[in-house]
Design an enzyme around this catalytic site. Structure first.
Site, PDB file in Angstrom:
ATOM      1  N   ASP A 139       7.992  10.624  -5.852  1.00  0.00           N
ATOM      2  CA  ASP A 139       7.189  11.488  -5.810  1.00  0.00           C
ATOM      3  C   ASP A 139       6.596  11.682  -4.520  1.00  0.00           C
ATOM      4  O   ASP A 139       5.999  10.752  -3.841  1.00  0.00           O
ATOM      5  CB  ASP A 139       6.061  11.312  -6.805  1.00  0.00           C
ATOM      6  N   TYR A 194       1.633  14.632   2.092  1.00  0.00           N
ATOM      7  CA  TYR A 194       1.478  13.132   2.316  1.00  0.00           C
ATOM      8  C   TYR A 194       2.104  12.696   3.582  1.00  0.00           C
ATOM      9  O   TYR A 194       2.131  11.455   3.950  1.00  0.00           O
ATOM     10  CB  TYR A 194       2.260  12.490   1.236  1.00  0.00           C
ATOM     11  N   LYS A 217       5.592  18.948  -3.519  1.00  0.00           N
ATOM     12  CA  LYS A 217       4.485  19.880  -3.742  1.00  0.00           C
ATOM     13  C   LYS A 217       3.977  20.838  -2.536  1.00  0.00           C
ATOM     14  O   LYS A 217       3.917  20.269  -1.553  1.00  0.00           O
ATOM     15  CB  LYS A 217       3.071  18.942  -4.264  1.00  0.00           C
ATOM     16  N   HIS A 222       0.322  21.751  -5.864  1.00  0.00           N
ATOM     17  CA  HIS A 222      -0.801  20.701  -5.682  1.00  0.00           C
ATOM     18  C   HIS A 222      -2.068  20.785  -6.540  1.00  0.00           C
ATOM     19  O   HIS A 222      -2.497  19.842  -6.977  1.00  0.00           O
ATOM     20  CB  HIS A 222      -0.521  20.402  -4.243  1.00  0.00           C
TER      21      HIS A 222
END
Length: 360
Positions: A90, A95, A125, A158
């Site tokens: 994921d 990120y 996302k 998200h």
């Protein structure tokens, strides 16, 4: 380090194992039950059949959000997880881990740890700054370029919130929040699916109210809703809502999160520790098993091999009715809210109160 050329024709598939009967406390009515199939002969992780055609999604995946982000640590964690049998990784535009994830997966395929791209399940996302109809598809294409892949298995909104266009970042300024065109954004998500760039589409951090709003306009309903979920934030109302509408719930922060390690409500739960001691399990394993028995999948973040191994040793035993009763009585506390994403100063002209509704 590209894995774009691993086509289905070259994929190596394994014979599914005997289906694993879901042994949770309640019969699942709408949410998927574990399919009991491992992606490769090395993996012991069951899968849920998700979405309208029942696509397999591993019950446990590796999360790659890391603060601070250390590239080599994340790369090593992905490779270790894949060696142990994880097949779901994921990530997200926010990120900054997509490139590292893609490189690690390519290395795993090249080294034979994973047979092919088709044996992997990748989630990414779209961030709030790209939650605009014209930016969703370009954002996914950028993510795919970073991942060195032709598609993701699951693409999520998200948060149900839009911020003035910019590079993904947080905290975000309150004055930069703008009204979200949910219809237009979801139509763009549907286009991502129709183009084959996302096998499934879904959402994250959506309340029942936001899901109702989305379902009223969606041609393709969300396959997954990824939310904060663990024994100290059980989301009972949301889980039932999603079951009734065949939306798979996926848990993040299944071990209580890592932002305040000295105040972790899951790892330091007396109830979970007591149940764990009686069973020879850790409080973390009790939490993950409880989530699995709710019919939810989960993404767990760890950089340590022993923890990664422990987190998937939850499928050959089950909780008792007494255990579940005790867990059901744990005081509830939500840790992740939209306020965590915003700068403390400033004023928003957009009402975002419905994003943070606390549903017990």
């Amino acid at each position: 380090m590209h894995i774009l050329n691993f086509s289905p024709a070259n994929a190596i598939y394994t014979i599914p194992a005997t289906p694993h009967k879901h042994r949770g406390p309640h019969k699942q009515q709408g949410m998927a039950s574990p399919a009991g199939r491992s992606s490769t002969r090395h993996s012991k992780i069951p899968e849920f059949l998700v979405g309208p055609i029942g696509q397999p999604m591993p019950a446990v995946g590796l999360g790659t959000a890391s603060h601070p982000f250390v590239e080599e640590e994340v790369r090593a964690a992905v490779l270790t997880a894949l060696e142990l049998g994880y097949r779901h990784i994921d990530t997200a535009a926010l990120y900054a881990s997509e490139r590292v994830v893609g490189e690690a997966m390519a290395e795993a395929v090249r080294c034979g740890i994973v047979a092919s791209r088709e044996d992997l399940f990748v989630t990414s996302k779209v961030w709030c700054t790209q939650c605009h109809p014209q930016l969703v598809l370009p954002s996914l294409k950028e993510s795919l370029q970073n991942l060195q892949m032709e598609y993701v298995d699951l693409y999520l909104i998200h948060w149900p919130m839009a911020v003035k266009p910019s590079k993904p970042h947080f905290p975000m300024k309150r004055e930069d929040i703008v009204p979200m065109d949910l219809r237009g954004v979801w139509q763009a998500m549907e286009e991502c699916h129709q183009l084959g760039l996302a096998k499934m589409i879904g959402v994250s951090n959506f309340t029942t109210k936001k899901l109702q709003e989305l379902l009223s306009i969606a041609k393709i309903p969300p396959a997954v809703n990824q939310v904060e979920l663990n024994p100290t934030w059980q989301q009972k109302k949301l889980i039932e809502f999603c079951k009734d509408r065949s939306i798979q719930v996926a848990a993040y922060s299944p071990l209580g999160g890592q932002r305040i390690p000295k105040m972790n409500p899951v790892r330091q739960s007396d109830v979970l520790e007591e149940i764990g001691r009686a069973r020879g399990k850790s409080a973390a394993q009790i939490s993950l098993r409880w989530i699995y028995e709710q019919g939810a999948s989960m993404v767990v973040k760890s950089l340590k091999r022993e923890r990664l191994k422990e987190n998937i040793e939850i499928f050959d035993w089950e909780l008792s009715d007494g255990d579940r009763l005790k867990i059901g009585q744990i005081p509830q506390c939500k840790l992740i809210t939209v306020q965590n994403l915003l700068c403390p100063e400033g004023i928003s002209s957009v009402d975002i109160s419905d994003v943070d509704v606390l549903e017990m």
